[in-house]
Design a protein around this motif. Structure first.
Motif, PDB file in Angstrom:
ATOM      1  N   ALA A   1      56.997  68.402  75.939  1.00 26.41           N
ATOM      2  CA  ALA A   1      55.985  68.605  75.305  1.00 26.41           C
ATOM      3  C   ALA A   1      55.049  67.482  74.879  1.00 26.41           C
ATOM      4  O   ALA A   1      55.121  66.674  74.062  1.00 26.41           O
ATOM      5  N   ILE A   2      54.191  67.272  76.030  1.00 28.06           N
ATOM      6  CA  ILE A   2      53.424  66.066  76.000  1.00 28.06           C
ATOM      7  C   ILE A   2      51.764  66.877  76.151  1.00 28.06           C
ATOM      8  O   ILE A   2      51.398  67.436  77.156  1.00 28.06           O
ATOM      9  N   GLY A   3      50.933  66.804  74.887  1.00 25.46           N
ATOM     10  CA  GLY A   3      50.048  67.551  74.720  1.00 25.46           C
ATOM     11  C   GLY A   3      48.838  67.020  75.416  1.00 25.46           C
ATOM     12  O   GLY A   3      47.740  67.371  75.686  1.00 25.46           O
ATOM     13  N   ASN A   4      49.016  65.649  75.711  1.00 29.47           N
ATOM     14  CA  ASN A   4      47.928  64.738  76.378  1.00 29.47           C
ATOM     15  C   ASN A   4      48.397  63.929  77.566  1.00 29.47           C
ATOM     16  O   ASN A   4      48.395  62.864  77.429  1.00 29.47           O
ATOM     17  N   PRO A   5      48.765  64.736  78.720  1.00 28.37           N
ATOM     18  CA  PRO A   5      49.484  64.017  79.671  1.00 28.37           C
ATOM     19  C   PRO A   5      48.424  62.877  80.565  1.00 28.37           C
ATOM     20  O   PRO A   5      47.647  63.386  81.222  1.00 28.37           O
ATOM     21  N   ALA A   6      49.140  62.057  80.785  1.00 28.94           N
ATOM     22  CA  ALA A   6      48.394  60.569  81.158  1.00 28.94           C
ATOM     23  C   ALA A   6      48.040  61.111  82.795  1.00 28.94           C
ATOM     24  O   ALA A   6      47.034  60.459  83.385  1.00 28.94           O
ATOM     25  N   ASP A   7      48.855  61.836  83.491  1.00 26.88           N
ATOM     26  CA  ASP A   7      48.860  62.204  84.949  1.00 26.88           C
ATOM     27  C   ASP A   7      48.433  63.271  85.147  1.00 26.88           C
ATOM     28  O   ASP A   7      48.394  63.862  86.279  1.00 26.88           O
ATOM     29  N   GLY A   8      47.827  64.099  84.043  1.00 27.53           N
ATOM     30  CA  GLY A   8      47.297  65.723  84.110  1.00 27.53           C
ATOM     31  C   GLY A   8      46.208  65.697  85.285  1.00 27.53           C
ATOM     32  O   GLY A   8      46.422  66.411  86.099  1.00 27.53           O
ATOM     33  N   ILE A   9      45.377  64.903  85.515  1.00 30.39           N
ATOM     34  CA  ILE A   9      44.160  65.201  86.294  1.00 30.39           C
ATOM     35  C   ILE A   9      44.675  65.002  87.729  1.00 30.39           C
ATOM     36  O   ILE A   9      44.268  65.679  88.609  1.00 30.39           O
ATOM     37  N   TYR A  10      45.603  63.857  87.861  1.00 28.63           N
ATOM     38  CA  TYR A  10      46.152  63.748  89.455  1.00 28.63           C
ATOM     39  C   TYR A  10      47.071  64.947  89.768  1.00 28.63           C
ATOM     40  O   TYR A  10      47.219  65.211  90.940  1.00 28.63           O
ATOM     41  N   VAL A  11      47.975  65.495  88.785  1.00 26.17           N
ATOM     42  CA  VAL A  11      48.753  66.783  89.012  1.00 26.17           C
ATOM     43  C   VAL A  11      47.523  67.801  89.508  1.00 26.17           C
ATOM     44  O   VAL A  11      48.037  68.503  90.477  1.00 26.17           O
ATOM     45  N   LEU A  12      46.813  68.046  88.893  1.00 25.41           N
ATOM     46  CA  LEU A  12      45.724  69.336  89.008  1.00 25.41           C
ATOM     47  C   LEU A  12      45.191  68.834  90.549  1.00 25.41           C
ATOM     48  O   LEU A  12      45.396  70.020  91.243  1.00 25.41           O
ATOM     49  N   ASP A  13      44.887  67.818  90.861  1.00 20.77           N
ATOM     50  CA  ASP A  13      44.185  67.587  92.081  1.00 20.77           C
ATOM     51  C   ASP A  13      45.307  67.836  93.222  1.00 20.77           C
ATOM     52  O   ASP A  13      45.057  68.449  94.143  1.00 20.77           O
ATOM     53  N   ILE A  14      46.762  67.367  93.057  1.00 21.93           N
ATOM     54  CA  ILE A  14      47.668  67.382  94.219  1.00 21.93           C
ATOM     55  C   ILE A  14      47.978  68.843  94.511  1.00 21.93           C
ATOM     56  O   ILE A  14      47.900  69.278  95.479  1.00 21.93           O
ATOM     57  N   CYS A  15      48.032  69.719  93.222  1.00 19.63           N
ATOM     58  CA  CYS A  15      48.317  70.988  93.350  1.00 19.63           C
ATOM     59  C   CYS A  15      47.366  71.734  94.204  1.00 19.63           C
ATOM     60  O   CYS A  15      47.593  72.687  94.918  1.00 19.63           O
ATOM     61  N   ARG A  16      46.296  71.655  93.921  1.00 18.59           N
ATOM     62  CA  ARG A  16      45.185  72.079  94.534  1.00 18.59           C
ATOM     63  C   ARG A  16      44.847  71.793  95.715  1.00 18.59           C
ATOM     64  O   ARG A  16      44.648  72.683  96.858  1.00 18.59           O
ATOM     65  N   ARG A  17      45.108  70.464  96.165  1.00 22.38           N
ATOM     66  CA  ARG A  17      44.957  69.950  97.431  1.00 22.38           C
ATOM     67  C   ARG A  17      46.037  70.615  98.418  1.00 22.38           C
ATOM     68  O   ARG A  17      45.638  70.723  99.662  1.00 22.38           O
ATOM     69  N   THR A  18      47.088  70.605  98.079  1.00 23.58           N
ATOM     70  CA  THR A  18      48.252  70.859  98.787  1.00 23.58           C
ATOM     71  C   THR A  18      48.316  72.536  98.899  1.00 23.58           C
ATOM     72  O   THR A  18      49.347  73.042  99.657  1.00 23.58           O
ATOM     73  N   GLY A  19      47.709  73.207  98.215  1.00 27.62           N
ATOM     74  CA  GLY A  19      47.622  74.691  98.196  1.00 27.62           C
ATOM     75  C   GLY A  19      48.700  75.115  97.310  1.00 27.62           C
ATOM     76  O   GLY A  19      48.958  76.436  97.518  1.00 27.62           O
ATOM     77  N   GLY A  20      49.204  74.453  96.401  1.00 26.91           N
ATOM     78  CA  GLY A  20      50.115  74.964  95.339  1.00 26.91           C
ATOM     79  C   GLY A  20      49.555  75.607  94.143  1.00 26.91           C
ATOM     80  O   GLY A  20      48.137  76.039  94.486  1.00 26.91           O
ATOM     81  N   ALA A  21      50.204  75.487  92.927  1.00 28.48           N
ATOM     82  CA  ALA A  21      49.503  75.959  91.874  1.00 28.48           C
ATOM     83  C   ALA A  21      50.249  75.483  90.791  1.00 28.48           C
ATOM     84  O   ALA A  21      51.293  74.792  90.761  1.00 28.48           O
ATOM     85  N   ILE A  22      49.742  75.862  89.423  1.00 30.83           N
ATOM     86  CA  ILE A  22      50.640  75.636  88.301  1.00 30.83           C
ATOM     87  C   ILE A  22      50.757  76.669  87.377  1.00 30.83           C
ATOM     88  O   ILE A  22      49.744  77.285  86.991  1.00 30.83           O
ATOM     89  N   GLU A  23      52.061  77.148  86.896  1.00 31.51           N
ATOM     90  CA  GLU A  23      52.099  78.208  86.138  1.00 31.51           C
ATOM     91  C   GLU A  23      52.815  77.697  84.689  1.00 31.51           C
ATOM     92  O   GLU A  23      52.974  76.487  84.543  1.00 31.51           O
ATOM     93  N   ASP A  24      53.026  78.675  83.878  1.00 29.20           N
ATOM     94  CA  ASP A  24      53.612  78.211  82.488  1.00 29.20           C
ATOM     95  C   ASP A  24      54.070  79.563  82.090  1.00 29.20           C
ATOM     96  O   ASP A  24      53.940  80.844  82.447  1.00 29.20           O
ATOM     97  N   VAL A  25      55.148  79.322  81.362  1.00 27.51           N
ATOM     98  CA  VAL A  25      56.058  80.551  80.838  1.00 27.51           C
ATOM     99  C   VAL A  25      56.324  80.336  79.449  1.00 27.51           C
ATOM    100  O   VAL A  25      56.298  79.415  79.064  1.00 27.51           O
TER     101      VAL A  25
END
Ligand code: PLP
Ligand code: ZN
Length: 411
Positions: free
Chosen positions: A303-327
């Motif tokens: 539960a971190i609402g303002n994630p410090a590395d969020g933009i880098y996570v976005l970049d890595i998941c997009r660049r490697t052909g992955g994705a981000i999901e939530d449940v």
């Protein structure tokens, strides 16, 4: 600071503008406020040298910002946790080859012991007098335990509404557990303020964050070594601040660069709880920016609402052909029970989130069930019993007689 205090690290580098900073308790670039990262001059390292090392994260010490005699200073010796072939879970989800990296067996039962061991080394080399952290729970447990073993004063800060077992799991190790009326993001802000006011405090995930974060690389190193020095095709990782996910990617890149594994494409997937899914939301909207949220989920360790590395996570998941999901919370609970009943592993809500997202990623066609996949279990279910305790229990309560048992139909 001793010579070689940070091993083969040669400095800190701004992730945004490349500005170089000397090794020390620094975490933000003086030029652009970007995050600082450890930069190395790696020696030649062989698989055999690593394999001859101890059965913990220090087998990779040449690739971490720690001194070469790191094993000699008391620490919790985390890592080298099991990589289990998860055929039952794979069958349940329709995935051909699935592995669970089970970090629930670390000394304080979460992956946080890895990052804390690296932060402790930095704190020691910088002569810090207090070892501290703002935490969503597991980090506080790991800091309090490592500080006790190292004989350094600890002060740990948590949101006051944290699960009771996680509070106890810190308080047994330290008398300085501080509960703050607010969210994790409030606690984190307070920690930054204290770090600015007090001298000699090493906040593991604030002013020594670059060193702390490197500890997560060991998850990536171990997975590759345990697969027989190969990278998986796909990996699913929970996202709170996003540090762990970015460092697993960094670990894979370093292994390729050092020739320890063969280079190949791999896809990285992130997992969040819907009640705190700022990175998943940005991924789905195709946005570059993360909009902070106020968390409302049973997966408190994420539960971190303002994630410090969020933009880098976005970049890595997009660049490697992955994705981000939530449940959602029900899917988190279902994920906990699914892992327990297929593989005999009791995970906490973060693992329920990750397994729940793994299922959703397969069901929605985002993850390829034919490719070799690793899912990381980062924590232990005994710390979040309340999340599922009303869903499981005795099938029957009977008198101690065969007739009574027979009547239950359980034979
Ligand atoms: C902290 C934590 C995470 C996520 O870590 P980040 O590096 O902040 O993304 C995942 N699982 C558990 C159990 C944690 O405690
Ligand atoms: Zn910069």
């Amino acid at each position: 600071m001793r010579d070689g205090a940070f091993g083969h690290a040669r400095g800190l580098l701004c992730r945004e503008c490349g500005h170089q900073v000397a090794l020390g308790p620094f975490y933000a670039c003086s030029e652009c406020f970007g995050p600082l990262e450890v930069d190395y001059d790696f020696p030649a390292v062989t698989r055999a040298e690593i394999e001859a090392g101890p059965p913990n994260i220090w087998r990779y010490k040449a690739l971490l910002p720690v001194p070469s005699d790191i094993e000699e200073s008391p620490n919790t010796e985390p890592g080298f946790t099991r990589l289990l072939k998860a055929d039952n879970l794979g069958t349940a989800l329709g995935i051909r080859t699935l592995w669970v990296k089970d970090d629930s067996t670390n000394p304080t039962n979460s992956f946080k012991d890895r990052v804390v061991a690296c932060a402790l080394s930095a704190a020691r080399e910088l002569d810090a007098k207090v070892f501290a952290c703002p935490s969503t729970g597991n980090l506080a447990n790991a800091v309090a335990a490592a500080g006790a073993r190292a004989g350094i004063k600890t002060v740990v800060f948590i949101p006051a509404d944290l699960e009771h077992p996680k509070q106890v799991n810190s308080a047994v190790y330290t008398e300085q557990l501080v509960a703050v009326n607010g969210t994790y993001d409030d606690v984190n802000r307070l920690a930054s303020e204290i770090a600015g006011e007090e001298d000699g405090w090493a906040f593991v995930n604030v002013n020594v964050r670059p060193f702390y974060a490197e500890g997560s690389k060991t998850l990536g190193f171990e997975i590759a070594e345990q697969l027989g020095w190969r990278l998986p095709d796909q990996i699913v990782i929970p996202v709170a601040s996003g540090s762990q996910l970015t460092k697993v990617d960094k670990a894979f890149q370093e292994l390729i660069k050092l020739g320890l594994v063969e280079g190949k494409p791999y896809r990285i997937f992130g997992a969040q709880a819907t009640g705190c899914s700022p990175v998943s939301a940005a991924f789905k909207d195709g946005r570059e920016v993360i909009r902070p949220v106020k968390p409302d989920t049973i997966a408190k360790s994420l539960a971190i609402g303002n994630p410090a590395d969020g933009i880098y996570v976005l970049d890595i998941c997009r660049r490697t052909g992955g994705a981000i999901e939530d449940v959602n919370d029900d899917e988190v609970r279902a994920g906990i029970l699914l892992l327990a009943r297929t593989e005999g592993i009791f995970t906490e809500t973060a693992g329920g989130t990750t397994v729940g997202c793994l299922k959703k990623l397969v069901d929605t066609g985002q993850l390829d069930p034919e490719l070799e996949t690793v899912v990381i279990n980062t924590g232990m279910g005994l710390k979040t019993l309340d999340a599922i305790s009303d869903q499981v229990g005795p099938a029957a309560t009977i008198d101690p007689s065969y007739a009574a048992f027979s009547a239950t139909g359980l034979a």
